[in-house]
Design a protein around this motif. Sequence first.
Motif, mmCIF file in Angstrom:
data_model
loop_
_atom_site.group_PDB
_atom_site.id
_atom_site.type_symbol
_atom_site.label_atom_id
_atom_site.label_comp_id
_atom_site.label_asym_id
_atom_site.label_seq_id
_atom_site.Cartn_x
_atom_site.Cartn_y
_atom_site.Cartn_z
ATOM 1 N N LEU A 285 0.870 -1.226 0.123
ATOM 2 C CA LEU A 285 0.339 -0.023 0.031
ATOM 3 C C LEU A 285 1.183 1.059 -0.333
ATOM 4 O O LEU A 285 2.665 1.269 0.365
ATOM 5 N N ARG A 286 0.632 2.218 -0.536
ATOM 6 C CA ARG A 286 1.509 3.853 -0.583
ATOM 7 C C ARG A 286 0.413 4.335 0.000
ATOM 8 O O ARG A 286 -1.039 4.945 -0.631
ATOM 9 N N LEU A 287 0.300 4.947 0.991
ATOM 10 C CA LEU A 287 -0.323 6.573 1.597
ATOM 11 C C LEU A 287 0.260 7.933 0.917
ATOM 12 O O LEU A 287 1.742 7.737 1.087
ATOM 13 N N SER A 288 -0.224 8.463 0.687
ATOM 14 C CA SER A 288 0.353 10.021 0.504
ATOM 15 C C SER A 288 -0.778 10.789 1.293
ATOM 16 O O SER A 288 -1.322 10.874 1.890
ATOM 17 N N CYS A 289 0.449 11.780 1.471
ATOM 18 C CA CYS A 289 -0.732 12.780 2.595
ATOM 19 C C CYS A 289 0.260 14.314 2.092
ATOM 20 O O CYS A 289 1.145 14.510 1.542
ATOM 21 N N VAL A 290 -0.610 15.226 1.613
ATOM 22 C CA VAL A 290 -0.721 16.591 0.368
ATOM 23 C C VAL A 290 -0.679 17.502 1.623
ATOM 24 O O VAL A 290 -1.655 17.734 2.303
ATOM 25 N N ALA A 291 0.306 17.953 1.323
ATOM 26 C CA ALA A 291 0.354 20.142 2.563
ATOM 27 C C ALA A 291 -0.034 21.002 1.552
ATOM 28 O O ALA A 291 0.563 20.661 0.853
ATOM 29 N N SER B 55 8.283 22.456 2.131
ATOM 30 C CA SER B 55 10.397 21.911 1.965
ATOM 31 C C SER B 55 10.920 22.273 3.500
ATOM 32 O O SER B 55 11.981 21.602 3.259
ATOM 33 N N ALA B 56 10.383 23.413 4.106
ATOM 34 C CA ALA B 56 10.839 23.853 5.214
ATOM 35 C C ALA B 56 11.034 23.335 6.665
ATOM 36 O O ALA B 56 11.328 22.968 7.438
ATOM 37 N N TYR B 57 9.717 21.914 5.997
ATOM 38 C CA TYR B 57 9.236 21.386 7.121
ATOM 39 C C TYR B 57 9.610 19.570 6.892
ATOM 40 O O TYR B 57 10.078 18.875 5.767
ATOM 41 N N SER B 58 10.619 18.957 7.982
ATOM 42 C CA SER B 58 10.255 17.725 8.235
ATOM 43 C C SER B 58 9.091 17.152 8.146
ATOM 44 O O SER B 58 8.038 17.188 8.686
ATOM 45 N N MET B 59 8.938 15.444 7.320
ATOM 46 C CA MET B 59 7.405 14.950 6.999
ATOM 47 C C MET B 59 7.841 14.111 8.092
ATOM 48 O O MET B 59 8.930 12.672 7.932
ATOM 49 N N GLY B 60 7.099 13.336 9.181
ATOM 50 C CA GLY B 60 7.170 12.033 9.639
ATOM 51 C C GLY B 60 4.721 11.377 9.390
ATOM 52 O O GLY B 60 4.276 12.198 9.446
ATOM 53 N N TRP B 61 5.297 10.143 9.278
ATOM 54 C CA TRP B 61 4.090 9.453 9.197
ATOM 55 C C TRP B 61 4.231 8.711 11.181
ATOM 56 O O TRP B 61 5.586 8.518 11.938
ATOM 57 N N PHE B 62 2.774 8.651 11.499
ATOM 58 C CA PHE B 62 2.743 7.822 12.759
ATOM 59 C C PHE B 62 1.586 7.245 12.816
ATOM 60 O O PHE B 62 1.092 6.795 11.973
ATOM 61 N N PHE C 224 8.788 -0.612 5.465
ATOM 62 C CA PHE C 224 8.285 0.932 4.408
ATOM 63 C C PHE C 224 9.021 1.021 4.568
ATOM 64 O O PHE C 224 10.932 1.803 5.556
ATOM 65 N N THR C 225 8.281 2.598 3.548
ATOM 66 C CA THR C 225 9.636 2.979 2.947
ATOM 67 C C THR C 225 9.093 4.649 3.290
ATOM 68 O O THR C 225 7.762 5.103 2.537
ATOM 69 N N ILE C 226 9.786 5.987 3.214
ATOM 70 C CA ILE C 226 9.061 7.116 3.509
ATOM 71 C C ILE C 226 9.459 7.910 2.498
ATOM 72 O O ILE C 226 10.364 7.883 2.593
ATOM 73 N N SER C 227 9.058 9.127 1.721
ATOM 74 C CA SER C 227 9.962 9.425 0.564
ATOM 75 C C SER C 227 8.931 10.825 0.658
ATOM 76 O O SER C 227 8.040 11.154 1.089
ATOM 77 N N VAL D 193 4.214 13.739 0.834
ATOM 78 C CA VAL D 193 4.640 12.800 1.272
ATOM 79 C C VAL D 193 3.769 11.324 1.744
ATOM 80 O O VAL D 193 3.576 11.751 1.395
ATOM 81 N N TYR D 194 5.217 10.290 1.069
ATOM 82 C CA TYR D 194 4.034 9.433 0.910
ATOM 83 C C TYR D 194 4.622 8.402 2.284
ATOM 84 O O TYR D 194 6.547 8.082 2.684
ATOM 85 N N LEU D 195 4.237 7.000 2.267
ATOM 86 C CA LEU D 195 4.827 6.096 3.142
ATOM 87 C C LEU D 195 4.353 4.609 2.156
ATOM 88 O O LEU D 195 3.129 4.666 2.003
#
Length: 124
Positions: A18-24, A30-37, A68-71, A79-81
């Motif tokens: 599965l690939r999850l997406s998160c649109v900001a 580009s100035a934020y680190s992005m995490g998945w929980f 798990f692979t974050i990109s 950001v994807y997971l």
Amino acid sequence: QVQLVESGGGLVQAGDSLRLSCVASGLTFSAYSMGWFRQAPGKAREFVAVISWSDGRTYYAGSLKGRFTISRDNAKNTVYLQISSLKPEDTAVYYCAATRLWGLTENENNYVNWGQGTQVTVSS
């Protein structure tokens, strides 16, 4: 107004990917680190992975490393997971979150913006 919108969850079978997406929006992505929980039923929310804003470095929860692979795609503010070989114990609501903290952090208190989450349910 900052918005993080996750998508890509659903009902899948064990072994699927599965690939999850998160649109900001509303922030300089580009100035934020992005995490998945993620938060499984009856359990506390737990850290999954984070990707830095500056050089794309990644950090994963030790128990989850490997499947798990974050990109991220800064041009798309996304950001994807990617999750492979899904297991029933991966069933949870998955959240993305943004942090301005320098470095890679798994502490959810360091994340200032959160999405509403996307449900992933893995059947055996």
